[in-house]
Design a protein around this motif. Structure first.
Motif, PDB file in Angstrom:
ATOM      1  N   MET A  98       0.828  -1.199   0.000  1.00  0.00           N
ATOM      2  CA  MET A  98       0.000   0.000   0.000  1.00  0.00           C
ATOM      3  C   MET A  98       0.866   1.253   0.000  1.00  0.00           C
ATOM      4  N   TRP A 269      -4.307  -4.498  -1.689  1.00  0.00           N
ATOM      5  CA  TRP A 269      -3.512  -3.523  -0.959  1.00  0.00           C
ATOM      6  C   TRP A 269      -2.978  -2.433  -1.895  1.00  0.00           C
ATOM      7  N   LEU A 272      -5.648  -0.060  -2.651  1.00  0.00           N
ATOM      8  CA  LEU A 272      -5.811   0.807  -1.486  1.00  0.00           C
ATOM      9  C   LEU A 272      -4.799   1.944  -1.527  1.00  0.00           C
ATOM     10  N   ILE A 313     -11.856   4.291   2.120  1.00  0.00           N
ATOM     11  CA  ILE A 313     -10.484   3.870   2.444  1.00  0.00           C
ATOM     12  C   ILE A 313     -10.470   3.060   3.734  1.00  0.00           C
ATOM     13  N   SER A 316     -11.809  -0.339   3.199  1.00  0.00           N
ATOM     14  CA  SER A 316     -10.863  -1.110   2.393  1.00  0.00           C
ATOM     15  C   SER A 316      -9.694  -1.597   3.230  1.00  0.00           C
ATOM     16  N   ILE A 317      -9.188  -0.752   4.125  1.00  0.00           N
ATOM     17  CA  ILE A 317      -8.105  -1.190   5.007  1.00  0.00           C
ATOM     18  C   ILE A 317      -8.560  -2.377   5.844  1.00  0.00           C
ATOM     19  N   CYS A 320      -8.619  -5.511   3.668  1.00  0.00           N
ATOM     20  CA  CYS A 320      -7.255  -5.941   3.353  1.00  0.00           C
ATOM     21  C   CYS A 320      -6.561  -6.550   4.571  1.00  0.00           C
ATOM     22  N   VAL A 344     -12.149  -3.629  -3.022  1.00  0.00           N
ATOM     23  CA  VAL A 344     -11.221  -2.514  -2.839  1.00  0.00           C
ATOM     24  C   VAL A 344     -10.970  -1.774  -4.152  1.00  0.00           C
ATOM     25  N   MET A 348     -11.651   2.053  -4.780  1.00  0.00           N
ATOM     26  CA  MET A 348     -10.545   2.859  -5.302  1.00  0.00           C
ATOM     27  C   MET A 348     -11.013   3.731  -6.450  1.00  0.00           C
TER      28      MET A 348
END
Length: 405
Positions: A98, A269, A272, A313, A316-317, A320, A344, A348
């Motif tokens: 990332m 990742w 992300l 975000i 998404s974290i 991941c 993700v 994005m």
């Protein structure tokens, strides 16, 4: 080459500060050693990658001079016990992917192809002798590797439609066919080529050392995404590969799928990182761009766009992180990686679109920090399985019914 990220070297290093985009402080879940490693990695990215990324992107040239520096940091092969410089987790490796993509998605893609796809293929499918020969050399950056799976007429359907053939003749194999969109393929020293055995119709992997008679790699021109990744069209005309360079533990597409499972989560990742990079650029722009006598960051609609992006975000974290935790636990399955890649990359796309919108017309110019992410997002959205294909992998897990055709 000795990595600067050895456990000894990291003992007294400061912890990397949290990113503003890490709203729920997920980074704090890394170990102290891993967080200290991020300090050196971010310093490298901020001084040697980010300032020059736009120039390399505009010239469509891969920053090959970074190969030894990336190796010095120990970023190649840090997933494998044979080559890692300090013990680390899949979560840390994802976080590093990332961070690199946040600075430059093209550099992240180069590393993902070399260290992720190619080295993982050798680690998963190679014999002990093959791993001993290739993994340390590739980890040291002495050679550059590529991964040749996609073909001109076959992307999503490679499991059934792969046309590149391999025919055994005594102690050698003869490869014929073509590959397309092969990252690093224009200059790689080693290309992992996937071909269908004419004898048993099973997919097998081969280590093709370049230059090789009958092997041609031609850089694809006129790209408008990930321009600093030198993708290639590859043609194989009676390329001879010794049996000793066939990946000995690959006996079909099911074994190749193990490689893709491990790397598809890394692409999530990377996506992300694209979102974070675009978001950070749009926040900076909004604070400094003055309209109607005040920064546009003070406008309600701009703040709503920023809040929506930060929420995307953050979600998404979380996804991941969990996929990487499952990998650390040995519980990761194809559908876990597929859902992360699909979700993700979709988030994005929405983040980079909002970021471009916040920057207005300036959002299409490299100088304002968003345009490169906006363009690069399209390639990341597509490679390592399209959104549709990854959704169908999840759908099969939900229903038990495959719906690919």
């Amino acid at each position: 080459m000795t990595s600067t990220l050895t456990t000894t070297a990291l003992t007294d290093a400061p912890l990397a500060p949290l990113l503003a985009a890490d709203f729920y402080e997920f980074q704090s879940r890394l170990t102290d050693t891993e967080q200290r490693a991020l300090t050196s990695i971010r310093a490298f990215l901020d001084t040697e990658v980010r300032p020059f990324a736009d120039d390399h992107w505009e010239r469509a040239e891969s920053p090959r001079h970074l190969v030894p520096r990336i190796a010095e940091l120990g970023l190649y092969g840090n997933a494998f016990p044979e080559t890692w410089q300090f013990e680390n987790s899949a979560v840390f490796r994802g976080w590093v992917a990332m961070e690199i993509s946040r600075a430059d998605p093209s550099t992240a893609t180069f590393i993902g192809v070399h260290s992720g796809l190619a080295m993982t293929a050798i680690w998963v499918g190679g014999s002990d002798e093959q791993k001993a020969e290739w993994l340390p050399t590739l980890a040291a950056g002495e050679l550059v590797a590529a991964f040749g799976l996609t073909e001109p007429d076959h992307g999503s359907d490679t499991a059934k439609g792969l046309e590149t053939t391999a025919e055994r003749r005594g102690d050698e194999w003869v490869l014929n066919g073509a590959k397309r969109w092969i990252g690093n393929g224009a200059f790689a020293d080693l290309v992992v080529i996937w071909a269908r055995d004419v004898a048993d119709d099973q997919v097998k992997g081969f280590l093709v050392r370049t230059p090789a008679i009958g092997f041609t790699g031609t850089k694809i021109e006129r790209k408008q995404s990930l321009r600093a990744v030198e993708n290639a069209d590859i043609v194989l005309e009676n390329v001879v590969v010794p049996e000793s360079d066939r990946l000995q533990k690959i006996d079909g597409f099911r074994d190749l799928a193990v490689v893709l499972r491990l790397t598809r989560g890394d692409v999530a990742w990377q996506a992300l990182g694209v979102a974070v990079g675009a978001y950070e650029a749009s926040v900076e722009y909004a604070k400094n761009r003055v309209q109607f006598g005040k920064p546009i960051a003070s406008f309600q609609l701009v703040q709503q766009k920023l809040a929506d992006s930060l929420a995307d975000i953050t979600a998404s974290i979380a996804m991941c992180m969990r996929v990487s935790q499952l990998q650390d636990e040995g519980a990761q399955r194809d559908h876990h990686s597929a859902m992360a890649k699909a979700f993700v990359t979709k988030r994005m796309r929405e983040v980079v679109a909002r970021s471009r919108e916040i920057c207005g017309g300036n959002g299409i110019q490299l100088d304002h920090g968003v345009a490169r992410y906006f363009a690069d997002a399209e390639a990341v959205y597509t490679f390592e399985g399209t959104y549709d294909m990854n959704s169908l992998i999840v759908g099969r897990a939900i229903t038990g019914i495959p719906a690919f055709v």
